[in-house]
Design a protein around this motif. Structure first.
Motif, PDB file in Angstrom:
ATOM      1  N   PRO A 109     -36.220  66.133  -1.735  1.00 42.65           N
ATOM      2  CA  PRO A 109     -35.800  65.087  -0.796  1.00 42.65           C
ATOM      3  C   PRO A 109     -35.240  63.870  -1.512  1.00 42.65           C
ATOM      4  N   GLY A 110     -34.221  63.276  -0.931  1.00 41.95           N
ATOM      5  CA  GLY A 110     -33.624  62.061  -1.473  1.00 41.95           C
ATOM      6  C   GLY A 110     -32.882  61.317  -0.383  1.00 41.95           C
ATOM      7  N   GLU A 111     -32.671  60.022  -0.594  1.00 39.23           N
ATOM      8  CA  GLU A 111     -31.938  59.257   0.425  1.00 39.23           C
ATOM      9  C   GLU A 111     -30.470  59.657   0.405  1.00 39.23           C
ATOM     10  N   CYS A 112     -29.947  59.891   1.580  1.00 32.20           N
ATOM     11  CA  CYS A 112     -28.550  60.301   1.726  1.00 32.20           C
ATOM     12  C   CYS A 112     -27.635  59.080   1.616  1.00 32.20           C
ATOM     13  N   MET A 113     -26.600  59.192   0.791  1.00 32.30           N
ATOM     14  CA  MET A 113     -25.615  58.122   0.614  1.00 32.30           C
ATOM     15  C   MET A 113     -24.213  58.695   0.684  1.00 32.30           C
ATOM     16  N   GLY A 114     -23.298  57.907   1.228  1.00 29.29           N
ATOM     17  CA  GLY A 114     -21.905  58.328   1.317  1.00 29.29           C
ATOM     18  C   GLY A 114     -21.004  57.430   0.498  1.00 29.29           C
ATOM     19  N   VAL A 115     -20.176  58.018  -0.350  1.00 26.38           N
ATOM     20  CA  VAL A 115     -19.271  57.226  -1.176  1.00 26.38           C
ATOM     21  C   VAL A 115     -18.259  56.519  -0.278  1.00 26.38           C
ATOM     22  N   ILE A 116     -17.991  55.263  -0.572  1.00 24.74           N
ATOM     23  CA  ILE A 116     -17.065  54.464   0.230  1.00 24.74           C
ATOM     24  C   ILE A 116     -15.677  54.519  -0.387  1.00 24.74           C
ATOM     25  N   LYS A 117     -14.712  55.017   0.406  1.00 24.88           N
ATOM     26  CA  LYS A 117     -13.313  55.073  -0.013  1.00 24.88           C
ATOM     27  C   LYS A 117     -12.458  54.464   1.088  1.00 24.88           C
ATOM     28  N   LYS A 118     -11.740  53.429   0.772  1.00 26.85           N
ATOM     29  CA  LYS A 118     -10.930  52.741   1.773  1.00 26.85           C
ATOM     30  C   LYS A 118      -9.665  53.501   2.128  1.00 26.85           C
ATOM     31  N   SER A 119      -9.327  54.499   1.332  1.00 24.31           N
ATOM     32  CA  SER A 119      -8.075  55.229   1.544  1.00 24.31           C
ATOM     33  C   SER A 119      -8.164  56.255   2.664  1.00 24.31           C
ATOM     34  N   GLN A 120      -9.385  56.666   3.054  1.00 22.88           N
ATOM     35  CA  GLN A 120      -9.555  57.683   4.095  1.00 22.88           C
ATOM     36  C   GLN A 120     -10.505  57.168   5.170  1.00 22.88           C
ATOM     37  N   ALA A 121     -10.132  57.371   6.434  1.00 18.90           N
ATOM     38  CA  ALA A 121     -10.910  56.834   7.546  1.00 18.90           C
ATOM     39  C   ALA A 121     -12.344  57.351   7.541  1.00 18.90           C
TER      40      ALA A 121
END
Length: 641
Positions: free
Chosen positions: A444-456
């Protein structure tokens, strides 16, 4: 499983060394291959063979989503622009079924045009916000589309909110107007004097007279309004706000999540492409439209695909299959609670007389999932994971029971989601360089999403409150300069990339399909009871989805009136936020930083063998003692909470 770099290195070194000492290339290569397979390569190859066809299918669907996303961005399209393309394809097709009323795509387009012209005439323009405090009804989507057509922003408010919470939601979005159902006139009247004069000057009821002076009925105002398309929005951009969707977050009052046109236009495509919804489908929705599941993912199948939309005012377990049969529905959207309530109904012939081929939603627990699809003969389940404000979106449409999504382990860049190690208190475990440590397979681990301004789909727009937005962004996670969205959810991924939900971090829990902020409930209870120490936390109730609210109150039966407390709480809190259990304690335990300790209370729950303090349970409109008989019935699941 990561690519076996060590195996590749072993293969190369072995091959080169053997060639240098005189072995033929084919023999050297054979020994190199054996070295590769023996140092992780064999396992990797097996996994590649098993998963690559699915990864290829996922890649094809993502390319289709990216193609549309790029078009929306390039042409600066609004939600209403894509809808009008759909309406042009299916003008005479029924767009919405609601009770015994219907509206075609052409009629929906015309009605939304009228609403757009009305608000234009009232001085509303691009960027202005209008609060929509509305139950599910036929007029909901036309109002939303009408505002979209002039660049206005719809603030989709939870109609269960009352008093301070309702006023707060209208004000934090800087709303200039208000549209509400006449049936909610009482709630609006309670906060009427607290609203800004501009909001009161542009307040409209739908479905009848609200009984509030100064409020006009919207339907009557539209009779003589133009039905033509409104003029183009000057300076429009797909990066404009289309709506605010409210969430409790981790602390405090509801926050307004910012939803841009480009994101709204593309997120429903995940359901379209991966679950296979088409224009031939009829989608049944009992979820509230102020939620992203109902108001965006489900509604988007009608707006952008051309599927008909069968909408119900409120969920009814007893009438569920009757409605599906009546409207000939082929798809329905759910939350885990809905499936459990339907499963709890007595068996009827209608259980298998429907045409449902696909169900889409989130929160379907393993034990409910299997029984549900077997009893009701459901061919396909598309279980989702995501949040309104977040940039992480996962789906399991492969009928893998219990999984809420899938990520390619061979091509992880397709959907760059990370799972990072956390300790028991939710703190991040870091390596010697200060970076987060990735969770291992099945850890188990905390879910994180990479932030990219180029894609909605990788953007993070956050909330109207900048400080709340900054708290959800974490920089320098795996390397200097990167940025990730913090979901606050604990998930795990197996060796084939299937992802499973484990728990939530922080002080927010989910009950009845809604997020509940413990801080908000604590503040409300402390105000009502005039107490400084009230601890609210979540507990597990056997046989129920989510976790129920429980409050530990410093006081005694003589100082706390538990018979009237539920009624007082219901005036300020939505029904799902009212604690199910109450525990009276002598004193609250504090941390060194003067924070209330909840871990021990949460672990003890309402277990009568662990707790000697007086325990009470919500039954009807009052709290009653949690007797041994009631406790046993809870454990056996014979009473409903």
């Amino acid at each position: 499983m990561v690519f076996p770099r060590k195996g590749v290195l072993v293969a190369l070194v072995t091959t080169v060394v053997l060639v240098l000492i005189g072995f033929p290339l084919w023999i050297a290569s054979l020994f190199g291959l054996m070295g590769f397979l023996g140092t992780g390569g064999l396992q990797y190859c097996k996994l590649f063979i098993r998963t690559f066809p699915v990864d290829l299918w996922m890649g094809k669907n993502l390319l289709a989503m990216m193609k549309k996303s790029n078009r929306v961005k390039k042409e600066n399209l609004y939600v209403s622009d894509l809808f009008q393309e759909t309406a042009a394809k299916y003008p005479n097709k029924v767009a919405i079924y609601f009770e015994d009323r219907t509206i075609t795509f052409r009629e929906l387009d015309v009605l939304s045009n009228k609403i757009a012209h009305h608000f234009l005439a009232q001085g509303f323009q691009r960027g202005d916000a209008v609060a929509m405090c509305m139950e599910n009804c036929l007029e909901y989507i036309p109002v939303f589309l009408g505002l979209s057509k002039i660049g206005a922003v719809a603030a989709l408010i939870n109609y269960n909110l009352r008093q301070e919470s309702l006023t707060h939601c209208i004000k934090i979005s800087s709303c200039r107007g208000l549209v509400f159902n006449s049936s909610l006139g009482g709630a609006v009247k309670e906060v009427w004097e607290d609203l800004d004069p501009g909001v009161r000057d542009h307040a409209y009821s739908v479905g009848g007279d609200a009984g509030i002076g100064g409020v006009s009925q919207l339907e009557g105002l539209l009779e003589s309004v133009s039905a033509s398309n409104p003029p183009p929005v000057h300076g429009k951009s797909s990066d404009d706000n289309v709506c605010y969707i409210y969430t409790s977050g981790t602390t405090g009052m509801p926050k307004a999540c910012v939803m841009k046109h480009d994101r709204y236009c593309t997120l429903p495509d995940g359901v379209t492409e991966f679950a296979g919804v088409t224009a031939d489908d009829i989608v049944y929705c009992t979820l509230p439209l102020y939620h992203s599941n109902g108001g965006m993912l489900a509604t988007g199948q009608m707006l952008f695909v051309g599927a008909s939309f069968a909408l119900r005012k409120k969920f009814s377990a007893s009438n569920f299959w009757t409605d599906c049969i009546k409207y000939k529905c082929t798809v329905f959207f759910y939350i885990g609670e809905i499936c459990r309530y339907i499963l709890a109904q007595p068996k009827r012939p209608t259980d298998t007389q429907h045409c449902i081929r696909l169900i889409v939603g989130n929160g379907l627990r393993y034990e409910v999932w299997k029984d549900f699809i077997e009893r009701f003969k459901i061919p396909q389940v598309a279980e989702l994971y995501g949040s309104t404000e977040g940039n992480v979106g996962l789906m399991n449409s492969l009928n893998k029971i219990g999984a809420c999504g899938r990520i390619s382990v061979i091509l992880p860049f397709i959907n760059p989601v990370a799972f990072v190690k956390v300790d028991e208190n939710g703190g991040y475990i870091r390596d010697s360089n200060g970076f987060c440590v990735p969770a291992a397979v099945n850890e188990p681990g905390e879910c994180m999403g990479v932030i990219k301004k180029s894609q909605a789909r990788f953007k993070f727009h956050g909330y109207t409150d900048k400080s709340s937005t900054s708290k959800k962004v974490m920089n320098n996670v795996f390397r200097t300069g990167d940025s990730y969205f913090r979901s606050g959810d604990i998930l795990r991924m197996d060796e084939e990339g299937f992802v499973y939900f484990c728990d939530r971090t922080g002080d927010t829990f989910r009950w009845k399909g809604e997020n509940v902020s413990t801080a908000e409930v604590e503040a409300t209870m402390a105000h009502i009871l005039e107490l400084t120490d009230v601890v609210v936390y979540d507990v597990e109730v056997p046989g129920n989805e989510g976790r129920a609210g429980m409050a530990a109150i410093v006081g005694t039966r003589d100082t706390v009136d538990l018979s009237t407390l539920p009624r007082q709480l219901s005036l300020s809190l939505p029904p799902y936020a009212v604690p199910i259990f109450v525990r009276l304690i002598e004193a609250a335990e504090l941390t060194g930083t003067f924070k209330l300790r909840k871990v021990k209370l949460r672990n003890e729950g309402f277990d009568r063998t662990e707790v000697t303090d007086p325990l009470y349970m919500l039954r009807g409109s009052s709290y009653v003692p949690l007797t041994e008989e009631l406790h046993e019935q809870l454990l056996q699941g014979t009473i409903r909470v």
